[in-house]
Structures are given as structure tokens and as C-alpha cells.
Design a protein around this motif. Structure first.
Motif, PDB file in Angstrom:
ATOM      1  N   VAL A  68       0.827  -1.213   0.000  1.00  0.00           N
ATOM      2  CA  VAL A  68       0.000   0.000   0.000  1.00  0.00           C
ATOM      3  C   VAL A  68       0.861   1.261   0.000  1.00  0.00           C
ATOM      4  CG1 VAL A  68      -1.962  -1.113   1.166  1.00  0.00           C
ATOM      5  CG2 VAL A  68      -0.173  -0.008   2.531  1.00  0.00           C
ATOM      6  N   GLU A  69       0.212   2.388  -0.201  1.00  0.00           N
ATOM      7  CA  GLU A  69       0.865   3.697  -0.120  1.00  0.00           C
ATOM      8  C   GLU A  69       1.032   4.075   1.361  1.00  0.00           C
ATOM      9  OE1 GLU A  69       2.077   5.394  -2.624  1.00  0.00           O
ATOM     10  OE2 GLU A  69       1.212   4.157  -4.225  1.00  0.00           O
ATOM     11  N   ASP A  72      -2.181   4.914   3.359  1.00  0.00           N
ATOM     12  CA  ASP A  72      -2.966   3.710   3.638  1.00  0.00           C
ATOM     13  C   ASP A  72      -2.340   2.886   4.757  1.00  0.00           C
ATOM     14  OD1 ASP A  72      -4.782   4.353   1.585  1.00  0.00           O
ATOM     15  OD2 ASP A  72      -3.454   3.432   0.099  1.00  0.00           O
ATOM     16  N   ASP A  77      -5.811   1.459   5.796  1.00  0.00           N
ATOM     17  CA  ASP A  77      -6.836   1.496   4.753  1.00  0.00           C
ATOM     18  C   ASP A  77      -6.485   0.473   3.670  1.00  0.00           C
ATOM     19  OD1 ASP A  77      -8.674   2.025   2.776  1.00  0.00           O
ATOM     20  OD2 ASP A  77      -8.281   4.180   2.712  1.00  0.00           O
ATOM     21  N   SER A  79      -8.505  -0.410   1.176  1.00  0.00           N
ATOM     22  CA  SER A  79      -9.432  -0.275   0.056  1.00  0.00           C
ATOM     23  C   SER A  79      -8.757  -0.043  -1.300  1.00  0.00           C
ATOM     24  CB  SER A  79     -10.425   0.860   0.327  1.00  0.00           C
ATOM     25  OG  SER A  79      -9.744   2.106   0.387  1.00  0.00           O
ATOM     26  N   ASN A  80      -7.502   0.395  -1.318  1.00  0.00           N
ATOM     27  CA  ASN A  80      -6.854   0.726  -2.584  1.00  0.00           C
ATOM     28  C   ASN A  80      -5.408   0.209  -2.613  1.00  0.00           C
ATOM     29  OD1 ASN A  80      -6.615   1.856  -5.136  1.00  0.00           O
ATOM     30  ND2 ASN A  80      -5.923   3.826  -4.323  1.00  0.00           N
ATOM     31  N   ILE A  82      -1.780  -1.404  -3.783  1.00  0.00           N
ATOM     32  CA  ILE A  82      -0.964  -1.424  -4.998  1.00  0.00           C
ATOM     33  C   ILE A  82      -0.982  -2.846  -5.548  1.00  0.00           C
ATOM     34  CG2 ILE A  82       1.372  -1.137  -5.923  1.00  0.00           C
ATOM     35  CD1 ILE A  82       1.809   0.916  -3.579  1.00  0.00           C
TER      36      ILE A  82
END
Length: 198
Positions: A68-69, A72, A77, A79-80, A82
Motif C-alpha cells: 500500500v501507499e 494507507d 486502509d 481499500s486501494n 498497490i
């Protein structure tokens, strides 16, 4: 073989960096840490030194691992992502210097400490400062027409953390050594040119 040639071969062997494979969490693996030890993965990462070309092996059951970023990671988080894996054994390559962020994709696992931040050092980074002589011996100067750019290590700061019941797990950690010729190529080229000039 000449003495100089043997020295060059020895130099190449000693300078070759090796890519390593790190099992995340060592024998503990990738799972929710004990509620009294939510910083387990932070300490695990601080005990290791990761370089470009190394890889992380996540082993887990009924769980997942998400790359993740930064935002996140700190907000847990999922939800999004990589990338996302849920196959029980995921291998992720550390292909560039900088920070890599991982969290569990299972609800509430990240907020309970199942997250990992890995700082990857650049290939030029030297974990221990190396003293540089005032001027190199004439035999080690670059042949005319070849310029060598200085390599400066990037600063790394790690703070000590209190020990936990899992600290002894790191004692049994193993790494698989793999050859990484890409990092050594400039040195080998320089040495070949040096030998040809003699």
C-alpha cells in the motif's frame, strides 16, 4: 596466475553484494502479533537491513498481504492496494530504494499491529562507514579517460526499541544468498580496464 590477477579476483568476490530473501517475522510469520506487542513487525524490520534486489517472503494462513501507499499504511486502509496477495506464501521483490508499506487485508488485523514498513537502502549505501584514504595509491587510480563518480551513502536512522518475547525468533533467521551481478558490474568493468592498462 599472476599475483595481481589473483588479487583482482579476490577483490571482486569480496565486493560482490548478494540479494537476500527475508521471511517476514521469521518463524512467527505474517499474522496478528500479541496484543501486548503490536510493534513486533516494526522491530523485526529494524533488526534487518534491506537492499535493492532483496525480497520479502510472507507466509500466512487465512489472511492476506497488501502492498500500500504511505497514507494507507498509517491509516490501515485496505481499500486501494498497490498489489494484493492471499495465496498463503507471497514473495515480493524490493526493486528500488526507499520505503515499502505492507498491511494485512483482513479486517482489524492492521490496527492490531499486522503491518510492516521496510526501508530499502540504495546499492551505494554502506551500513558501516568506510574510511577513505587521503589519496589512493597510484596503482589504484583510474586509467586516463575514465571518470569515477563518488558514491555517498544515504543516511539511515533506526531507534532502539524495547525487547519482546519474539526477539529470540530473529536469532534463528535465515537468508538465502543469491548472486547480484548488476551491482558489481561497474567495479568489474573498472578492474578489467585497469588490468588491460597494466
Amino acid at each position: 596466475m599472476s599475483h595481481l590477477f589473483k588479487c583482482v579476483i579476490l577483490f571482486i568476490m569480496l565486493c560482490t553484494t548478494a540479494a537476500r530473501e527475508f521471511k517476514v517475522g521469521d518463524h512467527f510469520g505474517w499474522r496478528v502479533p500479541d496484543p501486548t506487542d503490536t510493534s513486533f513487525y516494526t522491530r523485526w524490520a529494524e533488526r534487518n537491513r534491506f537492499q535493492v534486489g532483496d525480497s520479502l517472503v510472507f507466509e500466512y494462513e487465512n489472511d492476506s498481504v497488501l502492498s500500500v501507499e504511505e497514507w494507507d499504511y498509517f491509516h490501515c486502509d485496505a481499500s486501494n492496494p498497490i498489489t494484493a496477495f492471499d495465496n498463503g506464501k507471497s514473495i515480493l521483490n524490493l526493486d528500488s530504494p526507499g520505503a515499502f508499506y505492507f498491511i494485512s487485508g483482513t479486517a482489524h488485523h492492521c490496527s492490531r499491529g499486522q503491518k510492516l514498513l521496510v526501508e530499502v537502502m540504495s546499492p551505494q549505501h554502506h551500513p558501516v562507514p568506510v574510511p577513505v584514504p587521503e589519496s589512493p595509491p597510484p596503482s589504484l587510480l583510474a586509467p586516463q579517460g575514465i571518470s569515477l563518480s563518488p558514491m555517498s551513502p544515504s543516511p539511515e536512522a533506526f531507534s532502539p526499541v524495547a525487547s519482546s518475547p519474539y526477539d529470540s525468533i530473529a536469532e534463528d533467521s535465515t537468508s538465502i544468498m543469491l548472486s547480484n551481478s548488476a551491482v558489481m558490474a561497474p567495479f568489474a568493468t573498472f578492474l578489467v580496464v585497469l588490468l588491460l592498462a597494466l
